[in-house]
Write an enzyme that holds these catalytic residues in place. Structure first.
Site, PDB file in Angstrom:
ATOM      1  CG  HIS A 147      -2.038  -1.006   1.087  1.00  0.00           C
ATOM      2  ND1 HIS A 147      -3.311  -0.675   0.662  1.00  0.00           N
ATOM      3  CD2 HIS A 147      -2.056  -2.342   1.269  1.00  0.00           C
ATOM      4  CE1 HIS A 147      -4.058  -1.762   0.620  1.00  0.00           C
ATOM      5  NE2 HIS A 147      -3.323  -2.796   0.986  1.00  0.00           N
TER       6      HIS A 147
ATOM      7  CG  ASP B 131       0.212   9.578   0.686  1.00  0.00           C
ATOM      8  OD1 ASP B 131       0.145   8.394   1.035  1.00  0.00           O
ATOM      9  OD2 ASP B 131      -0.543  10.465   1.123  1.00  0.00           O
TER      10      ASP B 131
END
Ligand code: GDG
Length: 467
Positions: free
Chosen positions: A162, A372
């Site tokens: 992720h 991110d």
């Protein structure tokens, strides 16, 4: 059994349930929503750390899958979670935005806890079960595919990362780099959000693992095992968020916010309080904006919702202090007696309708992380704004996965360049309304067409070996 209905066993650091005053309830996040049909349809299960809650039930109302909570000792939580996962791997995988701590004791505990997860999967499966597919999630569990493969040579194993995967020269700093890569390579499919992360992972494997053959997206290891790297940008339940945008609870929250902020224009940040999210740089850019453009003073407000995160870790406590000092300084400089402060800082999580109301209220959504993996807040904002026919602007960092899908229609910025970011905030505030709506419509269409359900389908398709 048809292939579509093959049971799926999810393995993740956390379980998909949380404890409320009414007892255990399914968690509200996008991943749980997406995986729910997958684990429910085929009679699947979910294995995760019980997060120090005694007695997580095997069944929770509203979620038809078996839950297996793994109890970890205090020393295991320290070494595996707070230590190796959050202070070594997290900063390493986010391009060293802070320096990773290399600590052999944490590594030993991480390995032992990964072994416990692998054993729990093995215990959950019947001895002759070759149907169930195991889907392992995220950087906490990078060794699990290899540890499980030793116990279950024929099981289909998938892994999804992720967070970003960094360039080889950064990953190579880790003393245990080879073991982690071997851990992943035992899977049948490894999912990442973007082509950049895939290329980084492929180059790292080619550079650091002996005797591998890389052909396109497939890797053949020395023992003949083949694994595919699958690019799949995670997304949101776009239909669900579009409905939430105009839900009566959201409307009521929005009414209150409109009364509070009046005709001031609102810039918004919504993040876990994490150093990867770039909150101090964002605050400096706001300060710069108010300094360079005094016409905005009293006419704009900046709202930062900072959800408490990992406050057992020193770097996170220091970040909180830094953010709170900056908020105090800016409000000290720009608040006039009798008027409201320019920066509103909420150090807590808020309800989903309240979150949607803030998304609707915002004129500029500031998604400006230093790094991110994807960033779902950006996708949620766009979906809610478009569904409510609002006209906000997405200010988006070049350094998050979402920039690849949305960057063309967002206002892009480099969060390391505070002056430039401040200029982009001013530019975003000045964009003509028609332009803003067109940008939102194009982004919302893309998110709708690539929602979280499409993401799950793509990942599972590869895991079944059908591509
Ligand atoms: C990791 C990766 C990747 C936030 N504040 C509140 C609240 N939220 C919800 C948002 C969103 C989620 O939390 C945050 O997701 P992000 O993707 O933005 O960030 P991470 O937590 O860092 O997630 C990231 C993600 O995994 C998925 O792969 O995109 O790159 O770092 O859904 O809505 N929800 C509520 N109240 C809040 O105050 N209810």
């Amino acid at each position: 059994m048809s292939d579509r209905a093959r049971p799926v066993l999810v393995v993740a650091n956390r379980l998909p349930v949380s404890k409320s005053p009414q007892g255990w309830v399914p968690s509200a996040g996008g991943l749980v929503t997406a995986l729910r049909p997958v684990v429910e349809d085929g009679g699947g299960a979910w294995i995760g750390w019980d997060d120090d809650h005694e007695g997580v039930p095997a069944q929770v109302d509203g979620l038809a899958c078996t839950l297996r909570g793994l109890r970890l000792s205090g020393a295991e939580v320290q070494g595996y979670y707070h230590g190796f996962a959050n202070r070594t791997l997290w900063p390493l995988l986010h391009d060293l935005v802070v320096t990773p701590i290399i600590e052999a004791r944490w590594w030993a505990v991480y390995r032992d806890v990964n072994e416990r997860f692998a054993q729990a999967v093995d215990d959950e499966l019947d001895a002759d079960d070759e149907q169930t597919m195991v889907w392992v999630h995220d950087y906490h569990l990078m060794l699990v595919p290899a540890m499980l493969r030793r116990r279950r040579p024929r099981t289909r194993i998938g892994f999804f990362l992720h967070v970003p995967f960094p360039p080889p020269e950064l990953f190579a700093r880790l003393p245990w780099r080879g073991a982690l890569l071997d851990g992943l390579l035992a899977a049948d499919a490894i999912g990442v959000h973007t082509e950049r992360y895939r290329d980084n992972l492929l180059r790292t494997i080619a550079h650091l693992v002996a005797d591998v053959e890389v052909v396109g997206d497939r890797i053949r290891t020395a023992d003949g095992h083949e694994v595919e790297i699958v690019v799949g940008p995670i997304s949101i339940d776009a239909t669900g968020f579009a409905a939430l945008a105009t839900d009566p609870e959201t409307e009521a929250e929005l009414q209150d916010l409109r009364t509070q902020f009046g005709d001031r224009r609102v810039l918004l940040g919504v993040d876990r309080l994490d150093y990867t999210k770039g909150i101090p740089n964002r605050l400096e850019a706001i300060e710069q904006l108010l300094t360079e453009h005094p016409e905005h003073v009293g006419r704009i407000a900046f709202v930062q919702i900072a959800v408490p995160s990992r406050d057992d870790v020193r770097e996170y406590r220091e970040l909180r202090q830094q953010v709170e000092t900056e908020v105090g300084r800016i409000n000290g400089r720009f608040t006039h007696p009798g008027s409201d402060v320019p920066v509103h800082y909420l150090y807590r999580g808020i309800s989903r309708p309240a979150l949607a109301a803030y998304y609707r209220l915002a004129d500029v959504m500031c998604v400006t992380p230093l790094k991110d993996g994807m960033n779902l807040v950006a996708k949620e904002f766009v979906t809610v704004q478009h569904a409510a026919d609002a006209g906000g602007v997405l200010l988006l960092s070049e350094f998050c996965g979402a920039a690849l899908e949305l960057g063309g229609d967002a206002v892009r910025c480099n969060p390391f360049d505070v002056n430039g970011m401040s200029t982009m905030m001013d530019h975003a505030l000045a964009l003509p309304p028609a332009d803003r709506r067109e940008r939102l419509a194009r982004m919302a269409r893309r998110i709708h067409d690539h929602d979280v359900f499409a993401w799950v389908d793509g990942q599972l398709e590869a895991l079944r070996g059908r591509r």
